[in-house]
Write an enzyme that holds these catalytic residues in place. Structure first.
Site, PDB file in Angstrom:
ATOM      1  N   PHE A  95       0.813  -1.220   0.000  1.00  0.00           N
ATOM      2  CA  PHE A  95       0.000   0.000   0.000  1.00  0.00           C
ATOM      3  C   PHE A  95       0.842   1.263   0.000  1.00  0.00           C
ATOM      4  CE2 PHE A  95      -2.228  -3.306   2.472  1.00  0.00           C
ATOM      5  CZ  PHE A  95      -3.231  -3.569   1.556  1.00  0.00           C
ATOM      6  N   ALA A  96       2.150   1.104  -0.145  1.00  0.00           N
ATOM      7  CA  ALA A  96       3.014   2.288  -0.076  1.00  0.00           C
ATOM      8  C   ALA A  96       4.093   2.222  -1.125  1.00  0.00           C
ATOM      9  CB  ALA A  96       3.662   2.370   1.304  1.00  0.00           C
ATOM     10  N   VAL A 132       7.896   4.262  -1.823  1.00  0.00           N
ATOM     11  CA  VAL A 132       8.844   5.193  -1.214  1.00  0.00           C
ATOM     12  C   VAL A 132       9.757   5.738  -2.305  1.00  0.00           C
ATOM     13  CG1 VAL A 132      10.624   5.483   0.549  1.00  0.00           C
ATOM     14  CG2 VAL A 132       8.747   3.889   0.949  1.00  0.00           C
ATOM     15  N   ASP A 157       7.410  -5.968  12.857  1.00  0.00           N
ATOM     16  CA  ASP A 157       7.784  -6.317  11.481  1.00  0.00           C
ATOM     17  C   ASP A 157       9.285  -6.124  11.268  1.00  0.00           C
ATOM     18  OD1 ASP A 157       7.230  -7.271   8.959  1.00  0.00           O
ATOM     19  OD2 ASP A 157       6.503  -5.367   8.159  1.00  0.00           O
TER      20      ASP A 157
HETATM   21  P1  ADP Z   1       6.135  -0.900   3.409  1.00  0.00           P
HETATM   22  O1  ADP Z   1       5.208  -0.635   4.543  1.00  0.00           O
HETATM   23  O2  ADP Z   1       5.472  -0.799   2.082  1.00  0.00           O
HETATM   24  O3  ADP Z   1       6.965  -2.144   3.566  1.00  0.00           O
HETATM   25  P2  ADP Z   1       8.527   0.596   4.084  1.00  0.00           P
HETATM   26  O4  ADP Z   1       8.432   1.748   5.027  1.00  0.00           O
HETATM   27  O5  ADP Z   1       9.118  -0.660   4.607  1.00  0.00           O
HETATM   28  O6  ADP Z   1       7.112   0.356   3.430  1.00  0.00           O
HETATM   29  O7  ADP Z   1       9.361   1.053   2.804  1.00  0.00           O
HETATM   30  C1  ADP Z   1       9.539   0.167   1.716  1.00  0.00           C
HETATM   31  C2  ADP Z   1      10.998   0.165   1.296  1.00  0.00           C
HETATM   32  O8  ADP Z   1      11.385   1.500   0.893  1.00  0.00           O
HETATM   33  C3  ADP Z   1      11.987  -0.200   2.420  1.00  0.00           C
HETATM   34  O9  ADP Z   1      12.134  -1.603   2.538  1.00  0.00           O
HETATM   35  C4  ADP Z   1      13.249   0.484   1.927  1.00  0.00           C
HETATM   36  O10 ADP Z   1      13.878  -0.276   0.922  1.00  0.00           O
HETATM   37  C5  ADP Z   1      12.714   1.767   1.282  1.00  0.00           C
HETATM   38  N1  ADP Z   1      12.704   2.866   2.273  1.00  0.00           N
HETATM   39  C6  ADP Z   1      11.767   3.116   3.216  1.00  0.00           C
HETATM   40  N2  ADP Z   1      12.070   4.175   3.961  1.00  0.00           N
HETATM   41  C7  ADP Z   1      13.251   4.631   3.504  1.00  0.00           C
HETATM   42  C8  ADP Z   1      14.132   5.713   3.900  1.00  0.00           C
HETATM   43  N3  ADP Z   1      13.807   6.515   4.906  1.00  0.00           N
HETATM   44  N4  ADP Z   1      15.274   5.881   3.205  1.00  0.00           N
HETATM   45  C9  ADP Z   1      15.609   5.047   2.186  1.00  0.00           C
HETATM   46  N5  ADP Z   1      14.832   4.017   1.773  1.00  0.00           N
HETATM   47  C10 ADP Z   1      13.669   3.796   2.417  1.00  0.00           C
HETATM   48 MG    MG Z   2       8.581  -2.634   4.859  1.00  0.00          MG
END
Ligand code: ADP
Ligand code: MG
Length: 362
Positions: free
Chosen positions: A41-42, A44, A155
């Site tokens: 659902f996200a 980045v 997680d």
């Molecule tokens: P989801 O809930 O979809 O798993 P995440 O927050 O884990 O979302 O983000 C998905 C991916 O995006 C992470 O596994 C990482 O590879 C990348 N990512 C997330 N946050 C950052 C950040 N602050 N800086 C660099 N890469 C990021």
């Molecule tokens: Mg994640």
């Protein structure tokens, strides 16, 4: 500024303090480069703040998922990031934007990417044991801080543990608080953190392993069990030290079996050049049922002490930090090291533990 809900549903906190902006994200940030990652659902993306030139990571979260309004879940993620903002090992939250369909979290950019990538890297880029000690300490300090603040991540897996830089190796940033929960009552927290029994992943109704976790499905599966954060850290450490996944079988079924029976390969083939203390640390986290032992050994100032099981306490994240391996200077490790590596003290780059222990899980 939008109103934030103040309700709490099964540990979800939806009261947030960050101002939720409704002006256009694009007016203040430029998207640059390719996607950093994506989940169900996200997505980045890397971005640059126009006014400062600072690099950030923007996490675009859909508010409607499978026909359901999930704004509350996103507010929970924001609230947890706010609660953890004093900890250097939890990713920083800079800004929040909201559109009709999405909420955008503007996060500190972790330029080194997922530790996962380095775990499976070629030899000269792989972590040394000294690196892993430093990184494992940082992960535990982050997790201990969350627990002190009554937050459980739920997680912890290599895809959610990032690095500030890869070369030279930087520091840990824990991300993805999408499944996190605040546990208000001490007793509830005890229950979650202290339940020793392993619950097979298929019993818990988790989403199937996504393509993002294909390369390391056993890590993903075992870390999805909310009752076993220790196991997640044991698995993470195993992967960081060996580049291999402890439970991964030829087929999914075998992997499940390995997880539920805690079949782990500690042979010299896998742990070649790794110290015995490191193996002991992993074993202490991956053991099947600690309560079944008649005695157990704990480190103390005067050396290891054996205690009867009746006094056994489930180790808190803070107590895990006391394990001798995490407090060993490199010179006393069995693994061969370069002379110049031995001089650097790992404590230099680590700030003091950020909060006092609340002794929540005893
Ligand atoms: P989801 O809930 O979809 O798993 P995440 O927050 O884990 O979302 O983000 C998905 C991916 O995006 C992470 O596994 C990482 O590879 C990348 N990512 C997330 N946050 C950052 C950040 N602050 N800086 C660099 N890469 C990021
Ligand atoms: Mg994640």
């Amino acid at each position: 500024m939008l109103d934030s809900a103040v309700t709490s549903k099964s540990g979800m906190v939806t009261k947030v303090h960050t101002r939720i902006r409704t002006d256009l994200f694009k007016n203040n940030y430029d998207l640059v480069g390719k996607e950093l990652g994506r989940g169900k659902f996200a997505v980045v993306k890397k971005c640059v703040e126009k006014s400062t030139g600072q690099e950030r990571a923007a996490k675009f979260l859909r508010k409607r998922r499978k026909g359901q309004d999930c704004r509350g879940d996103i507010l929970n993620e924001i609230a947890v990031l706010e609660a953890a903002k004093a900890n250097p090992y939890v990713v920083g939250l800079h800004d929040v934007y909201e559109t009709s369909t999405e909420i955008i979290l503007v996060l500190e950019f972790a330029a080194g990417g997922e530790i996962f990538n380095q775990c499976v890297a070629d030899n000269d880029e792989a972590f040394t044991e000294k690196d892993v000690i430093r990184l494992a300490r940082q992960i535990l300090m982050g997790v201990a801080f969350l627990h002190w603040n009554n937050v459980v991540h739920l997680d912890l897996k290599p895809q959610n543990i990032l690095l500030t830089s890869a070369q030279p190796l930087g520091d840990i940033r824990i991300v993805d608080f999408g499944l996190s929960r605040c546990v208000d009552a001490t007793s509830e927290l005890r229950e979650i953190l202290g339940t020793p029994e392993y619950v097979a992943p298929e019993i818990l109704n988790y989403e199937p392993i996504s393509t993002a976790t294909d390369m390391c499905p056993d890590v993903a599966m075992s870390s999805r069990n909310p009752l076993v954060w220790r196991r997640s850290i044991g698995v993470l450490t195993y992967v960081m030290l060996t580049g291999e996944s402890p439970f991964l079988g030829e087929e999914k079924q075998e992997t499940f079996l390995n997880i539920s029976q805690v079949n782990v390969d500690y042979s010299q083939d896998v742990f070649h050049g790794v110290s015995a203390l490191a193996v002991d640390f992993i074993q202490s986290l991956l053991q099947k049922n600690p309560r079944s032992h008649k005695t157990f050994t704990v480190p103390s100032a005067s050396g290891p002490v054996t205690r009867p099981d009746s006094t056994r306490k489930r180790a808190t994240a803070e107590e895990c930090l006391d394990h001798p391996w995490l407090n060993t200077h490199l010179t006393s490790l069995a693994a061969p090291t370069m002379p110049d590596e031995q001089e650097a003290s790992q404590s230099e780059s680590e700030p003091e533990s950020p909060a006092p222990s609340l002794g929540l899980v005893s």
